[in-house]
Scaffold this motif. Sequence first.
Motif, short mmCIF file in Angstrom:
data_model
loop_
_atom_site.label_atom_id
_atom_site.label_comp_id
_atom_site.label_asym_id
_atom_site.label_seq_id
_atom_site.Cartn_x
_atom_site.Cartn_y
_atom_site.Cartn_z
N PRO A 24 10.94 -0.68 -0.89
CA PRO A 24 10.68 -2.12 -0.78
C PRO A 24 9.70 -2.37 0.37
CG PRO A 24 13.04 -1.65 -0.75
CD PRO A 24 12.35 -0.34 -0.60
N GLN A 25 8.76 -3.30 0.15
CA GLN A 25 7.82 -3.54 1.25
C GLN A 25 8.44 -4.43 2.32
OE1 GLN A 25 4.32 -5.26 -0.41
NE2 GLN A 25 5.14 -7.32 -0.57
N ALA A 26 9.51 -5.15 1.97
CA ALA A 26 10.30 -5.90 2.95
C ALA A 26 9.44 -6.74 3.89
CB ALA A 26 11.18 -4.92 3.74
N LEU A 27 8.64 -7.62 3.28
CA LEU A 27 7.82 -8.52 4.10
C LEU A 27 8.74 -9.43 4.92
CD1 LEU A 27 4.93 -10.08 1.99
CD2 LEU A 27 4.78 -8.56 3.98
N ASP A 28 8.43 -9.55 6.20
CA ASP A 28 9.21 -10.46 7.02
C ASP A 28 8.56 -11.83 6.94
OD1 ASP A 28 10.48 -11.95 8.94
OD2 ASP A 28 10.83 -10.18 10.22
N GLU A 29 9.08 -12.66 6.02
CA GLU A 29 8.39 -13.91 5.73
C GLU A 29 8.27 -14.81 6.95
OE1 GLU A 29 9.48 -15.74 2.09
OE2 GLU A 29 9.52 -13.84 1.00
N SER A 30 9.27 -14.75 7.83
CA SER A 30 9.20 -15.67 8.98
C SER A 30 8.04 -15.27 9.91
CB SER A 30 10.53 -15.68 9.73
OG SER A 30 10.81 -14.36 10.17
N ILE A 31 7.83 -13.95 10.05
CA ILE A 31 6.69 -13.52 10.89
C ILE A 31 5.38 -13.82 10.19
CG2 ILE A 31 5.53 -11.48 11.85
CD1 ILE A 31 8.21 -10.29 12.42
N GLY A 73 0.79 -1.22 0.00
CA GLY A 73 0.00 0.00 0.00
C GLY A 73 0.82 1.27 0.00
N VAL A 74 0.11 2.38 -0.02
CA VAL A 74 0.72 3.70 -0.08
C VAL A 74 0.35 4.45 1.18
CG1 VAL A 74 0.80 5.87 -1.37
CG2 VAL A 74 0.50 3.71 -2.59
N SER A 75 1.33 5.04 1.83
CA SER A 75 1.00 5.83 3.02
C SER A 75 1.91 7.04 3.11
CB SER A 75 1.16 4.96 4.26
OG SER A 75 2.46 4.43 4.28
N ASP A 76 1.54 7.95 4.00
CA ASP A 76 2.34 9.17 4.16
C ASP A 76 3.72 8.82 4.68
OD1 ASP A 76 0.23 10.62 3.37
OD2 ASP A 76 -0.34 11.31 5.38
N CYS A 77 4.72 9.56 4.23
CA CYS A 77 6.03 9.41 4.83
C CYS A 77 6.73 10.76 4.73
CB CYS A 77 6.83 8.32 4.13
SG CYS A 77 6.96 8.53 2.37
N ALA A 102 17.34 -8.80 -2.64
CA ALA A 102 18.10 -8.74 -1.39
C ALA A 102 17.80 -7.47 -0.62
CB ALA A 102 19.60 -8.82 -1.70
N GLU A 103 17.51 -6.39 -1.36
CA GLU A 103 17.18 -5.13 -0.70
C GLU A 103 15.76 -5.13 -0.17
OE1 GLU A 103 20.12 -2.12 -3.23
OE2 GLU A 103 18.23 -2.81 -4.09
N ASP A 104 14.96 -6.11 -0.66
CA ASP A 104 13.55 -6.20 -0.27
C ASP A 104 13.42 -7.12 0.95
OD1 ASP A 104 10.79 -6.01 -0.30
OD2 ASP A 104 10.52 -7.38 -1.99
N GLN A 105 14.32 -6.98 1.89
CA GLN A 105 14.32 -7.82 3.10
C GLN A 105 14.22 -6.91 4.32
OE1 GLN A 105 14.26 -11.10 3.12
NE2 GLN A 105 14.36 -11.17 0.88
N PRO A 106 13.60 -7.41 5.40
CA PRO A 106 13.39 -6.54 6.56
C PRO A 106 14.68 -5.96 7.14
CG PRO A 106 12.50 -8.76 6.93
CD PRO A 106 13.00 -8.72 5.53
N GLN A 107 15.76 -6.72 7.09
CA GLN A 107 16.97 -6.23 7.75
C GLN A 107 17.91 -5.48 6.79
OE1 GLN A 107 16.52 -6.35 10.76
NE2 GLN A 107 14.93 -7.93 10.72
N ALA A 108 17.53 -5.46 5.50
CA ALA A 108 18.43 -4.87 4.51
C ALA A 108 18.51 -3.36 4.71
CB ALA A 108 17.92 -5.17 3.10
N ALA A 110 4.83 1.05 -0.92
CA ALA A 110 5.69 -0.06 -0.52
C ALA A 110 5.37 -1.25 -1.42
CB ALA A 110 5.44 -0.41 0.94
N VAL A 111 6.37 -1.68 -2.20
CA VAL A 111 6.12 -2.74 -3.17
C VAL A 111 7.23 -3.79 -3.10
CG1 VAL A 111 4.89 -1.21 -4.76
CG2 VAL A 111 7.36 -1.54 -5.00
N GLU A 112 6.90 -4.96 -3.67
CA GLU A 112 7.86 -6.03 -3.74
C GLU A 112 8.90 -5.73 -4.83
OE1 GLU A 112 5.64 -9.61 -4.20
OE2 GLU A 112 7.40 -10.90 -4.06
#
Lengths: 241, 815
Positions: B199-206, B97-101, B137-143, B115-117
């Motif tokens: 990057p939306q950086a989905l945390d796949e493990s969560i 989605g799109v939100s203010d930043c 690789a940049e689309d990861q939560p810790q990147a 925020a996109v994949e």
Amino acid sequence: MTETGMPLIQIQDLTKVFYTDEIETHALSGVHLSINKGEYVAMSGPSGCGKSTLLSIIGLLDTPTEGRYLLNEKTVENLDFAERSRIRNQEIGFIFQSFNLIGDLTVYENVELPLTYRQKMPAADRKRRVMEALERVGMAHRVRHYPSQLSGGQQQRVAVARALGGKPSILLADEPTGNLDSRNGEAVMELLQNLHREGATICMVTHDPRFAKHAQREVHLFDGKVVAEEQLKKLMADVQA
Amino acid sequence: MSALVQDVRYSLRQLRKKPGFTAVAVITLALGIGATTAMFSLVDRILFRSVPYPAGDQLVSVGVIAPIIEGEFLFARSYLTWRHQQTAFSGFTSSSGVSDCDLSDENPVRVSCGAVESTFLPTFGIQPVAGRNFTPAEDQPQAPRVALLSYGLWQSRFGGDRGVIGRSISLDGRPTRIVGVLPGNFEFPTLAHVGVLVPQALDESIVQRNLMGPVIRVFGRMQPGDTVEQAKAKLQPLFQDFVQSAPPPFRKVLRLQVHTIQDLQVHDARRSAWLLLASGWAVLLIACANVGNLVLSQSVGRRKEFAVRAVVGAGRGRLFQQRLTESIVLALAGGAAGCGIAVLIVRMFVALSPGGIPHLSEASVDGRVLVFAGIVSLISGVVFGTVPALEKPATETLVVANTLGVRRSALRQLFIVTQVGIAVVLLSGALLLIRSLRNLQTEPLGMNTQNVLVAKFSLGQQKYPDAGRQRAFFEVLEQRVKQLPGVSEAALSDSLPPEEPARTMPLIALEAEGHPPLSPGEGIGGVVGWRAVTPEYFSVLGIRLLRGRTFAEQDRLPAANTLVLNEAMGRRMFPGEEPIGKIVRLRADDQHLGVAFTVIGITGDTQNQGLGGRVVPEYYVVRKHRDDDIVFRYPDSQHISVVARTAIDAPTWATELRNSVAALDPTLPVEVSTLGQSVARLAERPRYIAALLLQFAIAGLLLTAVGIYGVVSLLVTQRTQEIGIRVALGAAPGSATRLMVLSTSMWIGVGAVAGILGALIAARWMGSLLFGIAPTDAKTLAEATLLLLAVALLGAWIPARRATKVDPVVALRYE
Ligand SMILES: Nc1ncnc2c1ncn2[C@@H]1O[C@H](COP(=O)(O)OP(=O)(O)OP(=O)(O)O)[C@@H](O)[C@H]1O
Ligand SMILES: [Mg+2]
């Protein structure tokens, strides 16, 4: 133009009936007529006897109700509009009592008009023919004029030029002098006579006996029929009596 | 070819020679073509133009439809499964989605972040104009954080400098490296404005552990040659698994949705768009009927010309070509002028347009629209030119009969019938929309908008990242607003009627004391809304208290758990009982919500589904200004509306409020309006469409009147002699006028009847655009018809009056 002596127009047992509202008008009933190439025929008769009707059938403006019509040995009485247009364009030149030039076109364009309806005529040819025809009638100096800027006699001369431009097999004229004063009328008649001398076939409707004398042959119509001259006189006398 | 050139040249000369005729015809056509062209350019993007992605018709939005969430969505966990297993798509991607930043280096600005994949841009076929897309690789939560700038932002903030690639900026307070710039024509598929793509950086493990996890939007590129239906069929097995994994009450209400990006963008605007386009065409048809009549009357004067042309050898085809050429030349002249009119109309309509109609603000008369105008002109030339051009040339009249009599043309009557009929349809459509609009605006709201001012705030992520900061701001805001001069009462709410409550919940999540849970057959029991408000909310908005009481300060104590229900909610949860004093439990998995609430009051219903009188059950909780307030558990808790009852005017109050808020947070933008204005804004779109249609209906009506005027005028001129004879023979002068009007009004009548039938057919199709009025409303139809008849008869009567002035002597001399 064409070889003289051969029959150009052969009409047999022609009738024309107009149906208007519930009235039938027998404008022509059993007309026989033949015109040879190179002939100059005058058609006369009382008003309403069918002269114009016959002329418009000869000129393929209208179709007969019954009867045969051979033009140049081809049957033409049952052709459709498109065919008739084409033949009219190639074979027939018209001269009307009321000139019928198109007011929005110049003298040149009026004369050119029939040629523009012909398939593939090179522009140069067209121009040559138009100028020839206009010179023939003595109107070459007025090419840029519009009809409204010409006298009646001049307009009729342009109309003759328009009829000539297509080199038709026959010129048809319906009272060509009807709207002209006698001087201009005579000039037009002289023009027709000259054309005839040069070989043109002409069929002219007129009620003026002086002009009828110009022709080689007079055809008399009475009540939709062709009659001999003596017979006409007798019939007219009967009517008056 | 030379024949065509000749015809065109001759046509131009004809037009020049008759400036009056040409002017009237060109203006009439310009109006019609201008109207159609303008409408085309307004609706082109909605109806016809493809989305700005390569092979854009292969792109679809994919998801599940469920009552509590607007639009299609997927839970992130299901998405991961589907992405792995699906075979329907060559590309499959997602966006959370799109939100203010906040861009917060020097001079901070609020932008919107999509925020996109990492597969988003490749799936849509979009290439950055500078730099590159981010990597998986940049689309990861810790990147380390990276971002792409929109072209607009790149230009405005960085002056289009290519050196920005690789530079680090601060985004919501976190260092972020710019890796690329989006192309100028980049458009987010939902049409949301996007300044920065991250990057939306989905945390796949969560996500994998959380069944209902975050909700995302999913997009796919179909295999070449597949239809939407085929793609949908291929997804069915995955969808069935999804349904099985959902809680049983939800299973019945879930639907799989696959639709094109085009559909996603324009959904409900399409019908209005067709309506507007059709109205443009209607005006054009009326204009064509007018010009057709003009051309017919011209050709009466030119019958000798056509006969002569036929005599000297023009075939019918040739004559047809010439006359049609004239009409088309005329139509193209009208089209050229029409493009000018279209530019004006489009500018005006865009300037007047309310927000929310997709793509409307982009409308302009561009090359594509000009091509359309050209084609429309050709078509109109053919429409009004063909019929007159088919007239048979009257060759025989040249020799046999000297006078060219008036031919009574049935065509002329056909044109009148057509234009009257179309005008009735247009008018009744416009009147229906106007009635519907009035119904919308006069439907009781269930609240009092007088003297109420509204201010809306949206707290930035960076300064207000958590419940604590947001809560602290809201608490001070409430106090400050109450202290502003002239304010008698003020309240805060997360949303305001008649807009929908910001939050909804399936009824099944609520448990009413003394009532068994919903039976499995009832599914989720429908959806109810709720709002979190401060105690004065009800009195500021003038919402009636029916029984019990509304919130008081004591309800804000930590231990107090109270609820106010609207009437619909009371009836829904406690049918036939008194809800006051009853206990309601919120039965979600989340144990924080397992609290028991006591119902303390029942208020009147307010419209809460936009305008249109619809009310869904709704309940209220009080904002306690505590970090564990329920609202802070939901996304979007940063949005707040302040309402105040005050006698002072909006601008003065706005200044006071701004000053007061600036002391709290100088960067926070404040939007102020009256409640009346913010309600009226909801009616903007129907009002806009009604206004557009009304303008076209009036244009159609006037053109029709002018057309009839022209026909009757001509009739009088052509029949002057006949009228003169009648008058000479003793007819009363007025009788000629009557004759003219009567002979025309018969055809106007036939047209009106045709129009009524047409309106009834069109009505079926307009139904969904109307509120509180049947599309076949007899009164509206009658009014439209009567209005048209009145104007049309006036158009006939004015020229017919000339008939009384015909001098019989002059008429007899007329030859
Ligand atoms: N279109 C028509 N419909 C009905 N009757 C017609 C039509 N055209 C001609 N007639 C009739 O046919 C008859 C012959 O008419 P036509 O015009 O051929 O006569 P005309 O010999 O040329 O007469 P005038 O010397 O007066 O020109 C007339 O009785 C006329 O009324
Ligand atoms: Mg005659």
